[in-house]
Design a protein around this motif. Structure first.
Motif, short mmCIF file in Angstrom:
data_model
loop_
_atom_site.label_atom_id
_atom_site.label_comp_id
_atom_site.label_asym_id
_atom_site.label_seq_id
_atom_site.Cartn_x
_atom_site.Cartn_y
_atom_site.Cartn_z
N SER A 782 -6.76 -9.04 2.89
CA SER A 782 -6.50 -9.96 1.70
C SER A 782 -6.25 -9.06 0.52
O SER A 782 -5.87 -9.62 -0.63
N PHE A 783 -6.34 -7.68 0.58
CA PHE A 783 -6.29 -6.95 -0.58
C PHE A 783 -4.89 -6.69 -0.93
O PHE A 783 -3.99 -6.65 0.05
N GLY A 784 -4.37 -7.27 -2.09
CA GLY A 784 -2.72 -7.04 -2.61
C GLY A 784 -2.14 -8.37 -1.96
O GLY A 784 -0.83 -8.15 -2.03
N PHE A 785 -2.56 -9.23 -1.38
CA PHE A 785 -2.22 -10.51 -0.57
C PHE A 785 -1.41 -11.26 -1.63
O PHE A 785 -0.03 -11.77 -1.41
N THR A 786 -1.93 -11.48 -2.83
CA THR A 786 -1.26 -12.19 -4.00
C THR A 786 -0.24 -11.57 -4.32
O THR A 786 0.95 -12.21 -4.26
N SER A 787 0.03 -10.18 -4.42
CA SER A 787 1.22 -9.74 -4.80
C SER A 787 2.21 -9.71 -4.09
O SER A 787 3.46 -9.89 -4.18
N THR A 788 1.99 -9.54 -2.60
CA THR A 788 2.73 -9.49 -1.32
C THR A 788 3.32 -10.77 -1.31
O THR A 788 4.60 -10.90 -1.22
N LEU A 789 2.80 -11.80 -1.60
CA LEU A 789 3.26 -13.13 -1.48
C LEU A 789 4.04 -13.44 -2.60
O LEU A 789 5.14 -14.11 -2.24
N ARG A 790 3.62 -13.28 -3.58
CA ARG A 790 4.69 -13.36 -4.78
C ARG A 790 5.92 -12.83 -4.59
O ARG A 790 7.06 -13.16 -5.00
N ALA A 791 5.78 -11.45 -4.01
CA ALA A 791 7.18 -10.92 -4.05
C ALA A 791 8.04 -11.48 -2.82
O ALA A 791 9.14 -11.56 -2.96
N ALA A 792 7.21 -11.97 -1.83
CA ALA A 792 7.89 -12.77 -0.61
C ALA A 792 8.59 -14.05 -1.09
O ALA A 792 9.69 -14.42 -0.55
N THR A 793 7.87 -14.55 -2.10
CA THR A 793 8.27 -16.15 -2.43
C THR A 793 9.09 -16.19 -3.82
O THR A 793 9.24 -16.97 -4.40
N SER A 794 9.42 -14.75 -4.24
CA SER A 794 9.79 -14.73 -5.72
C SER A 794 9.03 -15.43 -6.58
O SER A 794 9.44 -16.15 -7.48
#
Length: 847
Positions: A782-794
């Motif tokens: 889950s580390f960095g999950f938020t930023s990866t998710l935001r990047a993938a869904t703009s």
């Protein structure tokens, strides 16, 4: 202009019937702090114009910058009511005079800070649940409601952000009514699920006045009472009847002037709520936004509030005009105050049913009686639920609530820590309270003494209290402490810290002590390897803690922070394939052990505390036999739980007629605590294992079977039985709730697949294009999950993660080349153990 002095507040404190202690709870970003502002403004602490933008209860700089609440903040407000306003007060609510004191606590909505919410709920009696009318009841709303009802706290609800219905969604009346009803119903479902007999009916109903509708940012709100008052005169009925007509399936046809229960065919027949509540607000808001001032002011004349709108406000246009008009017509503070004073209990009433949840001792001794009657002359009982950092660095106020008696400046008190056992000296201090103060948001005001039913902050006790404690009078040596709080999240994410410059080490140690005080949940420990470990509930929680540590508690000294480490658990997945035997060092004693996994759900029951070491043995064995299918005799022979005597592992005795068994029982228990704290795979805690003593052969001479012989032997036998029972690793799993529009779903699924997560529920929110996804995600991923998710869904997806459960990994960590094995070797390397786990023949002996 402040409308009260500290003396007035002090006088009110003696009237427990006129006090309301309440906390504001909700999901993140549903508008708690913004709504609190209108209450603060009504007491005259800030100007009405600034209410909604100032967020007075966000006292820290980083709270203002990030626009989230991090620490819960208390503030005491004083309201003067007129007889006119109080004439409709229900007869069941007792009062002394017309002045009311509200001790309000604004709490954070982030999952990572839910320990702050628990601390706030413990010292209040009522809760204002804020729900966004567009987003509805979310995961965190459910968590905080469950915590509140577990503490026996009566909820009232407000549906917030109403302005979005009018300005963004442009919803038509029926649609809006349907949306509100859904939100209220889903909240009521949660309240009915966790209801408590002693609390009575906790559900909320608009027609009874326990639900209000508000727009915190613009500072207006209403309950159906406010409209019922206007229309009751017009229809010539009483207000109670009118209120029932304004909600639910009641339709009115202005042509025939008749109410019906069903929609008739005529065009003019409309639902009461839509016609009499929603339409008028909609018309006024539209007139404001369209700048149709002529129409607007004629309508205001009819409502007889035209004179309340100031002259300079009449010149405004658009939103500022709307804000001014709506505040004059439906001020938020009146609706919320009416709910708080009418429907939330005073300490006088609340402590009668909360006493058994609070007090640990017998419920008929003088302390319990004093709490039950909220008696200011009784013995002092005070619970400190959290420590608030003071303005001078490194000192803390102890913030809590007086449940009985009085606390005064200069008084000597007994401080009972969380590990205090009545009659012993452990965790007990006797110290003097230097000052008692009231919390007023950012400032503190000194008062002489504080009687029961109020919240208080004390100076001079911070050296002796970490996190929380119970205070009583100096001579009360038979008092039991007040129960410790149960947190809904557990600290699973850990980092190691060290100073950049070695000479700063004393600063770091001192800083960690202060950090442990300042947050109710964070755990600071020193490992055997000498590392300083900080454990928190999630990424955000840790980030805030580390920032505090560096800036406030260490005076800006720099620290190095390791990568986040996740704690795992060890378990087994089958019965041992053979009974293992271990000999003592002097070869005179033999112990035979085997291990098996626990039944499904038993480990969770131990975690929640439904089954534990302090239970009545008969009741416990009944639960084990009925629910988990244990053997009746076996259920009575549980020796202990471990680790730390309360963990989710058991040591049981399945022997038949063995000599001297009781004499080595204590040694075996000690060995089991040791072994379950450091398992054989990588020295992590064990979970859901049952170790069984099958047989023991002991030396007849007592001197040859002392602790020194038995403890290491027993530990080796437990380790050997764990290796033979198919050892596995358990990893912690987050429950992630993601809100996103439909076109972002593809991105979410692909990110979750990379991170070993899986979605198990996908719902579209009725009436919106937004989907609610629920997924399980391993904490280690889950580390960095938020930023990866935001990047993938703009940036369209909003995740909220909260620790949910432990899941056993299917691969065997003892065989090379799989993922569990890689994780186990990493942990061993980090702890400085030898690289591969020891083979069985190191622990098992041959006959």
């Amino acid at each position: 202009m402040v409308k009260f002095t500290i003396e007035q507040i002090r006088m009110l404190m003696d009237l427990p019937k006129n006090i309301r202690n309440m906390s504001v709870i909700a999901h993140v970003d549903h508008g708690k702090s913004t709504l609190t502002d209108s209450l603060v403004a009504a007491a005259g602490i800030i100007a009405m114009e600034n209410a909604g933008d100032q967020r007075l209860t966000d006292t820290r700089q980083d709270e203002q910058d990030r626009c989230i609440t991090i620490k819960s903040t208390g503030i005491s407000l004083y309201y003067q009511m007129t007889d006119q306003m109080l004439k409709d007060l229900p007869g069941t609510v007792e009062r002394d005079g017309n002045d009311f004191l509200v001790n309000l606590i604004d709490s954070p909505g982030h999952v990572d800070f839910s320990s702050e919410v628990t601390a706030a709920l413990r010292i209040t009696d009522g809760a204002l649940v804020v729900v966004d009318c567009v987003e509805g009841v979310c995961v965190q709303t459910e968590t905080v409601l469950r915590q509140a009802l577990g503490e026996r706290i009566r909820p009232v609800m407000t549906v917030n952000k109403l302005d979005r219905c009018f300005l963004e969604l442009m919803a038509d009346p029926e649609e809006a009514y349907g949306g509100f009803r859904r939100v209220i119903e889903s909240a009521n479902v949660i309240m009915a699920t966790y209801a408590d007999e002693l609390l009575g009916d906790t559900q909320v109903y608009p027609e009874k006045g326990t639900v209000s509708f508000s727009a915190g940012l613009h500072g207006w709100a209403f309950t159906l009472t406010s409209f019922a008052k206007i229309y009751a005169k017009k229809f010539g009925t009483d207000e109670v009847k009118m209120m029932e007509k304004l909600w639910g399936d009641n339709f009115f046809d202005p042509k025939t002037k008749k109410w019906t229960k069903k929609q008739t065919d005529s065009q003019s027949c409309k639902r009461g709520f839509c016609q009499f509540v929603y339409e008028p607000i909609k018309v006024i808001i539209e007139a404001c936004m369209a700048d149709d001032k002529k129409k607007l002011f004629t309508m205001l004349e009819k409502l007889s509030i035209a004179d309340k709108v100031k002259t300079e406000d009449r010149e405004k246009t658009g939103k500022p005009l709307m804000k001014a008009v709506m505040q004059a017509w439906l001020p938020a503070s009146e609706a919320l105050l009416e709910m708080m004073i009418w429907h939330l209990p005073s300490p006088d009433r609340a402590q009668k049913y909360r006493v058994e949840n609070l007090y640990e001792g017998p419920l008929d001794d003088k302390y319990a009686t004093a709490i039950r009657n909220c008696d200011p002359t009784g013995p002092l009982m005070l619970y400190v639920s959290k420590m608030i950092p003071a303005s001078d660095k490194g000192r803390f106020f102890a913030f809590g609530r007086v449940f009985a008696g009085k606390v005064a400046t200069g008084q000597k008190v007994r401080i009972l820590g969380p590990n205090y056992v009545p009659g012993s000296k452990k965790d007990l201090y006797i110290k003097t309270v230097q000052r008692t103060v009231l919390c007023m948001g950012r400032r503190q005001e000194a008062v002489e003494d504080v009687p029961c039913g109020n919240t208080v902050a004390m100076v001079g006790l911070d050296q002796f209290i970490t996190k929380n404690a119970t205070l009583t009078n100096e001579k009360c040596d038979d008092a039991h402490p007040i129960k410790a709080m149960k947190f809904s999240v557990s600290p699973v994410v850990r980092v190691a810290v060290e100073p950049k410059v070695a000479s700063d080490l004393p600063k770091l140690v001192e800083g960690l002590k202060r950090l442990a005080k300042s947050d109710p949940m964070v755990q600071c420990t020193i490992e055997e390897t000498g590392e300083h470990i900080i454990a928190g509930a999630g990424e955000l929680h840790l980030e805030i803690c580390l920032k505090d540590l560096q800036e406030d508690f260490m005076g800006g000294a720099e620290i190095r922070i390791s990568d986040p480490v996740v704690s795992f658990r060890e378990t087994v997945n089958q019965m041992s394939d053979h009974i293992v035997m271990s000999k003592s060092p002097n070869k005179h004693n033999r112990l035979y052990f085997q291990m098996r996994p626990m039944e499904d759900g038993l480990a969770e029951a131990i975690d929640e505390g439904t089954i534990g070491p302090r239970d009545e043995p008969k009741a416990r064995s009944k639960i084990l036999v009925d629910k988990f299918g244990w053997d009746k005799d076996l259920a009575k022979k549980i020796w202990c739980f471990g680790p730390d005597t309360t963990g989710p592992n058991m040591l049981t005795d399945v022997t038949k007629g063995v000599q001297y068994l009781n004499e080595i029982r204590d040694s075996c228990i000690a060995a089991f605590q040791w072994a379950s704290k450091e398992g054989v795979v990588c020295e992590e805690n064990m979970r859901a294992c049952v170790a069984e003593v099958c047989d023991v052969v002991l030396h007849t001479d007592a001197i040859h079977r002392g602790g020194g012989q038995i403890i290491p032997t027993c530990r080796r036998a437990i380790y050997a039985s764990q290796i033979t029972a198919g050892p596995r690793l358990c990893e912690p799993i987050y429950l992630v709730e993601i809100q996103a529009p439909e076109n972002a779903l593809g991105g979410i699924y692909s990110v979750l697949n990379q991170k070993r997560g899986h979605v198990f529920e996908e719902l579209q929110r009725p009436g919106t294009p937004i989907f609610n996804l629920k997924a399980y995600l391993p904490v280690i991923e889950s580390f960095g999950f938020t930023s990866t998710l935001r990047a993938a869904t703009s940036g369209q997806a909003f995740p909220q993660a909260v620790f949910d459960h432990w899941e056993t990994m299917s691969q065997d960590p003892m065989s090379d080349g799989n993922q569990a094995n890689v994780i186990a070797l990493d942990i061993r390397k980090r702890k400085g153990l030898k690289p591969s786990p020891s083979p069985l023949n190191e622990y098992e002996d041959k006959l």
